[in-house]
Design a protein around this motif. Sequence first.
Motif, short mmCIF file in Angstrom:
data_model
loop_
_atom_site.label_atom_id
_atom_site.label_comp_id
_atom_site.label_asym_id
_atom_site.label_seq_id
_atom_site.Cartn_x
_atom_site.Cartn_y
_atom_site.Cartn_z
N ALA A 24 0.83 -1.21 0.00
CA ALA A 24 0.00 0.00 0.00
C ALA A 24 0.86 1.25 0.00
O ALA A 24 1.93 1.28 0.61
N SER A 25 0.37 2.27 -0.67
CA SER A 25 1.02 3.58 -0.64
C SER A 25 -0.06 4.65 -0.69
O SER A 25 -1.18 4.40 -1.14
N GLY A 26 0.29 5.84 -0.21
CA GLY A 26 -0.66 6.94 -0.24
C GLY A 26 -1.64 6.95 0.90
O GLY A 26 -2.58 7.76 0.90
N ILE A 27 -1.46 6.06 1.88
CA ILE A 27 -2.32 6.01 3.05
C ILE A 27 -1.47 5.88 4.31
O ILE A 27 -0.31 5.48 4.23
N ILE A 28 -2.08 6.24 5.44
CA ILE A 28 -1.42 5.97 6.73
C ILE A 28 -1.77 4.52 7.07
O ILE A 28 -2.75 4.25 7.76
N PHE A 29 -0.97 3.62 6.56
CA PHE A 29 -1.29 2.20 6.54
C PHE A 29 -1.67 1.68 7.93
O PHE A 29 -2.61 0.91 8.07
N SER A 30 -0.96 2.11 8.95
CA SER A 30 -1.12 1.50 10.27
C SER A 30 -2.50 1.70 10.87
O SER A 30 -2.91 0.95 11.75
N ILE A 31 -3.26 2.70 10.41
CA ILE A 31 -4.57 2.96 11.00
C ILE A 31 -5.71 2.35 10.19
O ILE A 31 -6.87 2.41 10.61
N TYR A 32 -5.38 1.78 9.05
CA TYR A 32 -6.40 1.22 8.17
C TYR A 32 -6.71 -0.23 8.52
O TYR A 32 -5.82 -1.00 8.89
N THR A 33 -7.98 -0.61 8.37
CA THR A 33 -8.35 -2.01 8.32
C THR A 33 -8.07 -2.51 6.91
O THR A 33 -8.50 -1.90 5.93
N MET A 34 -7.33 -3.61 6.84
CA MET A 34 -6.97 -4.18 5.54
C MET A 34 -7.71 -5.50 5.35
O MET A 34 -8.00 -6.22 6.31
N GLY A 35 -8.00 -5.80 4.11
CA GLY A 35 -8.73 -7.03 3.86
C GLY A 35 -8.41 -7.64 2.52
O GLY A 35 -7.81 -7.00 1.64
N TRP A 36 -8.79 -8.89 2.40
CA TRP A 36 -8.73 -9.62 1.14
C TRP A 36 -10.15 -10.08 0.78
O TRP A 36 -10.86 -10.62 1.64
N TYR A 37 -10.51 -9.85 -0.46
CA TYR A 37 -11.78 -10.30 -1.01
C TYR A 37 -11.47 -11.10 -2.26
O TYR A 37 -10.36 -11.03 -2.80
N ARG A 38 -12.45 -11.84 -2.74
CA ARG A 38 -12.24 -12.60 -3.97
C ARG A 38 -13.53 -12.63 -4.78
O ARG A 38 -14.62 -12.49 -4.25
N GLN A 39 -13.34 -12.80 -6.09
CA GLN A 39 -14.48 -12.90 -6.98
C GLN A 39 -14.20 -14.01 -7.98
O GLN A 39 -13.25 -13.92 -8.77
N ALA A 40 -15.04 -15.03 -7.92
CA ALA A 40 -14.95 -16.13 -8.86
C ALA A 40 -15.83 -15.82 -10.08
O ALA A 40 -16.76 -15.01 -9.98
N PRO A 41 -15.56 -16.45 -11.20
CA PRO A 41 -16.36 -16.19 -12.41
C PRO A 41 -17.85 -16.42 -12.15
O PRO A 41 -18.24 -17.45 -11.60
N GLY A 42 -18.65 -15.44 -12.53
CA GLY A 42 -20.09 -15.55 -12.39
C GLY A 42 -20.62 -15.35 -10.98
O GLY A 42 -21.81 -15.53 -10.73
N SER A 44 -20.47 -13.01 -7.08
CA SER A 44 -20.22 -11.70 -6.49
C SER A 44 -18.90 -11.72 -5.71
O SER A 44 -18.41 -12.78 -5.30
N ARG A 45 -18.36 -10.53 -5.52
CA ARG A 45 -17.16 -10.42 -4.70
C ARG A 45 -17.51 -10.75 -3.25
O ARG A 45 -18.55 -10.31 -2.75
N GLU A 46 -16.66 -11.52 -2.58
CA GLU A 46 -16.93 -11.92 -1.22
C GLU A 46 -15.71 -11.72 -0.32
O GLU A 46 -14.57 -11.75 -0.78
N LEU A 47 -16.01 -11.53 0.95
CA LEU A 47 -14.96 -11.35 1.94
C LEU A 47 -14.19 -12.65 2.15
O LEU A 47 -14.80 -13.72 2.25
N ASN A 89 -11.36 -22.42 -4.50
CA ASN A 89 -10.70 -21.18 -4.11
C ASN A 89 -10.22 -20.37 -5.33
O ASN A 89 -9.68 -19.27 -5.16
N THR A 90 -10.41 -20.92 -6.51
CA THR A 90 -10.04 -20.22 -7.73
C THR A 90 -10.86 -18.94 -7.87
O THR A 90 -12.09 -18.97 -7.81
N ALA A 91 -10.16 -17.82 -8.01
CA ALA A 91 -10.82 -16.52 -8.09
C ALA A 91 -9.77 -15.43 -8.33
O ALA A 91 -8.57 -15.70 -8.23
N VAL A 92 -10.26 -14.25 -8.60
CA VAL A 92 -9.39 -13.07 -8.54
C VAL A 92 -9.45 -12.54 -7.12
O VAL A 92 -10.55 -12.31 -6.59
N TYR A 93 -8.30 -12.38 -6.51
CA TYR A 93 -8.22 -11.92 -5.13
C TYR A 93 -7.85 -10.44 -5.11
O TYR A 93 -6.87 -10.03 -5.76
N TYR A 94 -8.64 -9.68 -4.35
CA TYR A 94 -8.47 -8.23 -4.29
C TYR A 94 -8.08 -7.79 -2.90
O TYR A 94 -8.65 -8.25 -1.90
N CYS A 95 -7.16 -6.86 -2.85
CA CYS A 95 -6.79 -6.22 -1.60
C CYS A 95 -7.71 -5.02 -1.35
O CYS A 95 -8.07 -4.31 -2.31
#
Length: 117
Positions: A24-42, A44-47, A89-95
């Motif tokens: 990450a850049s451009g943020i005060i990283f230490s105060i942010y909640t960070m997460g991973w989400y994923r979206q499989a074909p067809g 919705s994006r899920e936590l 678990n196949t999906a696109v994983y998003y930060c």
Amino acid sequence: QVQLVESGGGLVQPGGSLRLSCAASGIIFSIYTMGWYRQAPGKSRELVATITSGGSTDYADSVKGRFTISRDNAKNTVYLQMNSLKPENTAVYYCNARPPFVEIDYWGQGTQVTVSS
């Protein structure tokens, strides 16, 4: 300008492991909640997992015991260790980055994870 850059995706066999990173850049990283989400074909994006500024973690039921989220505030990086991977678990994983007290979400471009023999 906020930037989240994921890396570490790829092709892995069932039962294998991968570690995703999100720098990450451009943020005060230490105060942010960070997460991973994923979206499989067809679908919705899920936590997948989140980690708060204080280090508290939360996981989707389907990944508990197999995935571990962690953060390194000195490197402005969040990780997702994925073990015992399954084809589903196949999906696109998003930060994701979410600041405190404000309903704003920042997203990375995503990294493809494919679990297949």
